[in-house]
Design an enzyme around this catalytic site. Structure first.
Site, PDB file in Angstrom:
ATOM      1  N   CYS A 165       0.829  -1.206   0.000  1.00 31.95           N
ATOM      2  CA  CYS A 165       0.000   0.000   0.000  1.00 31.95           C
ATOM      3  C   CYS A 165       0.862   1.254   0.000  1.00 31.95           C
ATOM      4  O   CYS A 165       1.694   1.441   0.888  1.00 31.95           O
ATOM      5  CB  CYS A 165      -0.918  -0.004   1.225  1.00 31.95           C
ATOM      6  SG  CYS A 165      -1.881   1.521   1.405  1.00 31.95           S
ATOM      7  N   TYR A 204      -7.888   4.964  -9.172  1.00 31.70           N
ATOM      8  CA  TYR A 204      -7.684   4.056  -8.043  1.00 31.70           C
ATOM      9  C   TYR A 204      -8.722   2.933  -8.073  1.00 31.70           C
ATOM     10  O   TYR A 204      -8.408   1.760  -7.868  1.00 31.70           O
ATOM     11  CB  TYR A 204      -7.781   4.829  -6.732  1.00 31.70           C
ATOM     12  CG  TYR A 204      -7.655   3.970  -5.498  1.00 31.70           C
ATOM     13  CD1 TYR A 204      -6.491   3.264  -5.231  1.00 31.70           C
ATOM     14  CD2 TYR A 204      -8.699   3.872  -4.579  1.00 31.70           C
ATOM     15  CE1 TYR A 204      -6.360   2.467  -4.093  1.00 31.70           C
ATOM     16  CE2 TYR A 204      -8.578   3.094  -3.435  1.00 31.70           C
ATOM     17  CZ  TYR A 204      -7.413   2.396  -3.200  1.00 31.70           C
ATOM     18  OH  TYR A 204      -7.297   1.621  -2.074  1.00 31.70           O
ATOM     19  N   GLU A 212       0.902  -0.265  -7.105  1.00 24.80           N
ATOM     20  CA  GLU A 212       0.943   0.983  -6.343  1.00 24.80           C
ATOM     21  C   GLU A 212       2.416   1.282  -6.063  1.00 24.80           C
ATOM     22  O   GLU A 212       3.110   0.476  -5.433  1.00 24.80           O
ATOM     23  CB  GLU A 212       0.173   0.853  -5.028  1.00 24.80           C
ATOM     24  CG  GLU A 212      -1.322   0.782  -5.205  1.00 24.80           C
ATOM     25  CD  GLU A 212      -2.084   0.963  -3.893  1.00 24.80           C
ATOM     26  OE1 GLU A 212      -1.434   1.249  -2.859  1.00 24.80           O
ATOM     27  OE2 GLU A 212      -3.313   0.831  -3.905  1.00 24.80           O
ATOM     28  N   ASP A 236      -3.025  -6.950   2.248  1.00 27.98           N
ATOM     29  CA  ASP A 236      -3.335  -6.265   0.995  1.00 27.98           C
ATOM     30  C   ASP A 236      -3.014  -7.227  -0.142  1.00 27.98           C
ATOM     31  O   ASP A 236      -1.849  -7.549  -0.396  1.00 27.98           O
ATOM     32  CB  ASP A 236      -2.523  -4.978   0.865  1.00 27.98           C
ATOM     33  CG  ASP A 236      -2.943  -3.946   1.902  1.00 27.98           C
ATOM     34  OD1 ASP A 236      -4.133  -3.939   2.270  1.00 27.98           O
ATOM     35  OD2 ASP A 236      -2.102  -3.155   2.347  1.00 27.98           O
ATOM     36  N   TYR A 257      -0.172  -4.765  -5.153  1.00 30.43           N
ATOM     37  CA  TYR A 257       0.643  -4.731  -3.935  1.00 30.43           C
ATOM     38  C   TYR A 257       1.916  -5.561  -4.066  1.00 30.43           C
ATOM     39  O   TYR A 257       2.526  -5.927  -3.065  1.00 30.43           O
ATOM     40  CB  TYR A 257      -0.193  -5.223  -2.744  1.00 30.43           C
ATOM     41  CG  TYR A 257      -1.471  -4.451  -2.561  1.00 30.43           C
ATOM     42  CD1 TYR A 257      -1.448  -3.094  -2.252  1.00 30.43           C
ATOM     43  CD2 TYR A 257      -2.706  -5.063  -2.733  1.00 30.43           C
ATOM     44  CE1 TYR A 257      -2.623  -2.370  -2.110  1.00 30.43           C
ATOM     45  CE2 TYR A 257      -3.894  -4.339  -2.592  1.00 30.43           C
ATOM     46  CZ  TYR A 257      -3.835  -2.996  -2.274  1.00 30.43           C
ATOM     47  OH  TYR A 257      -4.997  -2.286  -2.138  1.00 30.43           O
ATOM     48  N   CYS A 312      -1.889   1.789   7.637  1.00 34.02           N
ATOM     49  CA  CYS A 312      -0.545   1.501   7.118  1.00 34.02           C
ATOM     50  C   CYS A 312      -0.319   0.012   7.280  1.00 34.02           C
ATOM     51  O   CYS A 312      -0.156  -0.479   8.399  1.00 34.02           O
ATOM     52  CB  CYS A 312       0.516   2.293   7.869  1.00 34.02           C
ATOM     53  SG  CYS A 312       2.209   1.900   7.339  1.00 34.02           S
ATOM     54  N   CYS A 337      19.210  -6.154   5.949  1.00 34.99           N
ATOM     55  CA  CYS A 337      19.874  -6.237   4.654  1.00 34.99           C
ATOM     56  C   CYS A 337      21.306  -5.752   4.829  1.00 34.99           C
ATOM     57  O   CYS A 337      21.536  -4.652   5.347  1.00 34.99           O
ATOM     58  CB  CYS A 337      19.148  -5.379   3.628  1.00 34.99           C
ATOM     59  SG  CYS A 337      19.838  -5.509   1.961  1.00 34.99           S
TER      60      CYS A 337
END
Length: 271
Positions: A110, A141, A153, A188, A193, A256, A265
């Site tokens: 998202c 959208y 997105e 999502d 996504y 969120c 990483c």
């Protein structure tokens, strides 16, 4: 579980009330979903359901597949209206890339939460959200939510390499979401996504692929699956509608749904 004390005992009454309670719970969920509905805005279902509460049999498997060009929506020739300026900085949203700066584009789920991650990063000059990587020109959208545009997105970022390197943005990208989930990110679900890195030159492409290999080794060691991130040359970027731009600055308590794996990483670290 308590035993029923008799045909009319509390246990029997509880069992009979079970379906009613389920209806109440699901009804509250629907009310919460549709409370966010606005004309012309489609809120993806499950956007508010906790990860552990998402039954796999509720997932529409068709959303996990990429639409083919011949089945994609036609779109339109005219760009959608969007915000004139960035809500936080006031910089014109369609500013050209200033001399000495560079651009990048990422898909991590998202775009509301993704954009916030980048605008909070030192060295990022401008952020904007939109749609890219699909077939439908200038999609809305609502159209992308049908999974019939092929678009992802995405967040487009203009940054100062003297302050933060492209590799620094890649570290934020890899650690900021789960790149092993295919056509979804958490709850999502759909091609909108998917995880994606959209590169603007050969150097970005090389950095993306090198860091993918580094991160895959760390993910594998931690018990995670294969990275599904697409890495392709940056496609056309279509601006999303006004209300999506810097959404979480306008709505601090808004949704969120992104979250990382917890695996670091190793960009910038010694082996």
């Amino acid at each position: 579980m308590r035993r029923c004390s008799g045909p009319g005992g509390r246990g029997a009454r509880r069992r009979s009330e079970g379906p009613k309670n389920l209806v109440k719970i699901f009804g509250k969920f629907l009310l919460k979903e549709f409370a966010l509905w606005k004309p012309g805005v489609q809120v993806p279902i499950f956007r508010h359901m906790p990860k552990e509460g998402l039954p796999m049999f509720f997932i529409d498997r068709r959303k996990m597949e990429m639409v083919t060009p011949d089945k994609a929506l036609p779109g339109r020739a005219e760009p959608l209206p969007t915000a004139e300026t960035h809500f936080l900085s006031g910089i014109p949203l369609k500013s050209p890339v200033p001399a000495g700066m560079a651009e990048a584009m990422f898909g991590m789920g998202c775009f509301w939460g993704v954009e916030r991650k980048f605008w909070q990063t030192r060295g990022v000059w401008l952020t904007m959200v939109g749609y890219a990587g699909g077939f439908t020109p200038n999609p809305t959208y609502k159209e992308t939510c049908t999974q019939l545009t092929g678009h992802n997105e995405v967040v487009r970022v203009i940054f100062d390499p003297a302050v933060i390197s492209y590799e620094g943005l890649l570290k934020l990208f890899w650690e900021g979401h789960d790149p092993t989930q295919g056509m979804r990110q958490g709850n999502d679900i759909g091609s909108t996504y998917r995880s994606g890195i959209y590169t603007y030159d050969v150097a970005q492409d090389a950095a993306a692929r090198e860091t993918k290999a580094l991160y895959q080794a760390r993910l594998t060691a931690a018990g995670h699956g294969a990275i599904t991130t697409e890495i392709i040359p940056a496609p056309v970027f279509y601006f999303a509608e006004d209300y999506h731009q810097q959404y979480l600055a306008k709505n601090p308590d808004g949704y969120c749904g992104i979250g990382g794996t917890g695996v670091t990483c190793p960009i910038g670290l010694t082996a």
